[in-house]
Enzyme design. Structure first.
Site, PDB file in Angstrom:
ATOM      1  N   ASP A  70       0.809  -1.214   0.000  1.00 38.90           N
ATOM      2  CA  ASP A  70       0.000   0.000   0.000  1.00 38.90           C
ATOM      3  C   ASP A  70       0.849   1.274   0.000  1.00 38.90           C
ATOM      4  O   ASP A  70       1.866   1.353   0.697  1.00 38.90           O
ATOM      5  CB  ASP A  70      -0.867  -0.035   1.280  1.00 38.90           C
ATOM      6  CG  ASP A  70      -1.853   1.103   1.363  1.00 38.90           C
ATOM      7  OD1 ASP A  70      -2.804   1.100   0.570  1.00 38.90           O
ATOM      8  OD2 ASP A  70      -1.671   1.989   2.229  1.00 38.90           O
ATOM      9  N   GLU A 112       1.759  -0.267  -4.887  1.00 38.62           N
ATOM     10  CA  GLU A 112       0.744   0.743  -5.213  1.00 38.62           C
ATOM     11  C   GLU A 112       1.387   2.116  -5.221  1.00 38.62           C
ATOM     12  O   GLU A 112       1.737   2.649  -4.167  1.00 38.62           O
ATOM     13  CB  GLU A 112      -0.399   0.743  -4.197  1.00 38.62           C
ATOM     14  CG  GLU A 112      -1.521   1.675  -4.633  1.00 38.62           C
ATOM     15  CD  GLU A 112      -2.244   2.409  -3.512  1.00 38.62           C
ATOM     16  OE1 GLU A 112      -3.408   2.762  -3.717  1.00 38.62           O
ATOM     17  OE2 GLU A 112      -1.651   2.650  -2.444  1.00 38.62           O
TER      18      GLU A 112
END
Ligand code: NOJ
Length: 531
Positions: free
Chosen positions: A201, A264
């Protein structure tokens, strides 16, 4: 590198666990629900599932605020439920990718409690504590992605702490080797349990400018744009130190073998490429989100594909994404008819495709009345359409009550047309979006030209995009009509067989010219070179 790694040839499917399938009637999806629906994923033909965070969390950002990295939130089940899911998935031939949230913890994580408790805490430096400016203002102008200053003053600590997202999501200090070690231990914990990889993330946020200089103003910012876009995030995003940290994570994964690390990062293509790492020592797949942000127009898409392909490092494997739990759904962005063309594009480009749950049935954004808003982004910055609830609504499985998602009250409303737009209906419809996704994935699996072949742009104008995928003497032509009018294309070499139309019928007999119906995509076999 093995050219046929599973994460290269297969399709990845993102499960947003809160909204996949509930089994205990609390209106929120759970691990047993994913397990119950594995057959849907097997029938769809995907190779791997990536599950958004399932770890203990106060759920201020719906799991992206982790308070214990090595357990399961009771909302989703227990470790035993996870082990059972993993075993069933593996038995069904599916890989399981978890979501790793290294940039920040929850403010309820014991590490943060320890860190804020005293300047002498051994974990003080695990987070980013700073004094304010003389007079007490925050240390600099850094802004949270979710609006407001990225610095919050903590009374107990007597200092500000930095948070790229919510104040309940304090940033970890990745310059501290103890943080690096602790977080690599988290990866080991799950790899030891048998997971097949991680989606990492917010990686572009991992490290900030060492001198903590202000971000410059963004001259293009206009009211209505996200508040964080008021600044060019040159000091808070994509800082050089991030690559060493990624390398550490990758090193852990490599010790296990056959794993995947996906990053990401919302970045321009040239910056994104650095996330493959020097000598490919970084992510196997730095997520490529550019189909989400590029105009749905043949020339723009062609230029994106060519720019991206040209920028890839030697040996770097491409990947493509149409949507996720943070961005408007593709069928809402470009309309349901073109969403079928987009599905063909996604599944015929060179590189690993990731499907977001619900895309395979053409789900659209669901309007959420203000009284039902859940997303903290919408709550912090209301009315700008930034909220992510519309793309996170539950999967409609059947025409039953609450579409078979839950027997309780769903945490977000279902799509209003769930009695007709659902998985069960589409299974029985040979022309449905679901049938199209299945056919595309099957064809991709059967044709090496599609899964691993070379890409070449063949034609682009204002209406049509056409390209070739080729391996050895096998050539496939993909022709996409990106308008709602009939288009005619003269292919560079004669087509000998129509393999698939987005209409899922028998296309017109082949002629010298290819006739594309409104909103039609076609996959054709073309003749091999004559020796
Ligand atoms: C990106 C995630 O996809 C998003 O849902 C989350 O809010 C932020 N990172 C913060 O973790």
């Amino acid at each position: 590198m093995d050219v046929n790694a599973w994460w290269q040839t297969g399709v990845i499917y993102q499960v947003y666990p809160r909204s996949f399938q509930d089994t205990d009637g609390d209106g929120v999806g759970d691990l047993d629900g994913i397990r119950r629906r594995l057959h849907h994923l097997v029938d769809l033909g995907v190779q791997a599932i990536w599950i958004s965070p399932i770890f203990p969390s106060p759920m201020r950002d719906f799991g992206y605020d982790v308070s214990d990295y090595c357990d399961i939130d009771p909302l989703f089940g227990r470790l035993a439920n996870f082990d059972a899911l993993l075993a069933d998935a593996h038995a069904a031939g599916l890989k399981v990718i978890l979501d790793f949230v290294p940039n920040h913890t929850s403010d309820r994580h014991p590490w943060f409690a320890d860190s804020r408790s005293s300047p002498n805490s051994p974990k003080r430096d695990w987070y980013i504590w700073r004094d304010g400016k003389p007079g007490g203002a925050p240390p600099n102008n850094w802004e949270s992605e979710f609006g407001g200053s990225a610095w919050t003053f903590d009374q107990v600590a007597g200092q500000y702490y930095y948070h790229a997202y919510l104040k309940e999501q304090p940033d970890l200090n990745w310059r501290n080797p103890q943080v690096q070690d602790a977080m690599c231990d988290v990866l080991r914990f799950w790899f030891d349990r048998g997971v097949d990889g991680f989606r990492v993330d917010a990686i572009h946020h991992l490290v900030e400018d060492e001198d903590e200089r202000d971000n410059p103003a963004n001259p293009d910012w206009r009211p209505g744009m996200p508040p964080a876009d008021r600044w060019l995030q040159t000091r808070t995003v994509d800082q050089p130190g991030v690559h060493e940290c990624i390398k550490l994570m990758r090193h852990v994964a490599d010790r296990y073998g056959n794993k995947v690390m996906i990053g990401e990062a919302y970045l321009p293509i040239d910056q994104l490429m650095a996330y493959y790492g020097a000598d490919l020592s970084g992510f196997h797949l730095p997520f490529n989100f550019h189909l989400i942000s590029t105009d749905w127009q043949p020339r723009a898409i062609a230029s994106l594909i060519e720019t991206y392909e040209a920028a890839l490092p030697q040996g770097g494997w491409p990947n493509w994404v149409l949507g996720n739990h943070d961005r408007a759904r593709v069928a809402s962005r470009i309309g349901p008819a073109q969403a079928r063309v987009a599905a063909m594009l996604l599944l015929t480009l060179r590189g690993t495709p990731t499907i977001y749950q619900g895309e395979e049935i053409g789900m659209q954004d669901v309007p959420i009345p203000p009284s039902l808003v859940q997303d903290p982004f919408e709550r912090n910055v209301p009315g700008l359409g930034l909220g992510r609830d519309p793309v996170r609504t539950p999967m409609p499985w059947t025409s039953e009550r609450h579409a078979g998602f839950t027997e309780g009250q769903p945490w977000l409303p279902l799509n209003a047309d769930a009695d007709v737009l659902n998985v069960a209906r589409q299974i029985d419809d040979p022309r449905s979006m679901l049938s199209l996704y299945r056919a595309l994935i099957r064809l991709r699996g059967n044709e090496a030209a599609l899964s691993v072949g070379a890409f070449r742009l063949v034609h682009v104008d204002d209406h049509v995009l056409a390209y070739e995928r080729r391996i050895a003497d096998q050539r496939l032509l993909i022709a996409l009509n990106m308008t709602d009018r009939v288009q005619v294309l003269r292919p560079p070499r004669p087509a000998c067989e129509a393999l698939l139309s987005t209409y899922l019928d028998h296309p017109d007999p082949l002629r010298d010219d290819i006739h594309l119906r409104a909103d039609e995509g076609l996959i054709l076999r073309t003749l091999p070179d004559v020796a």
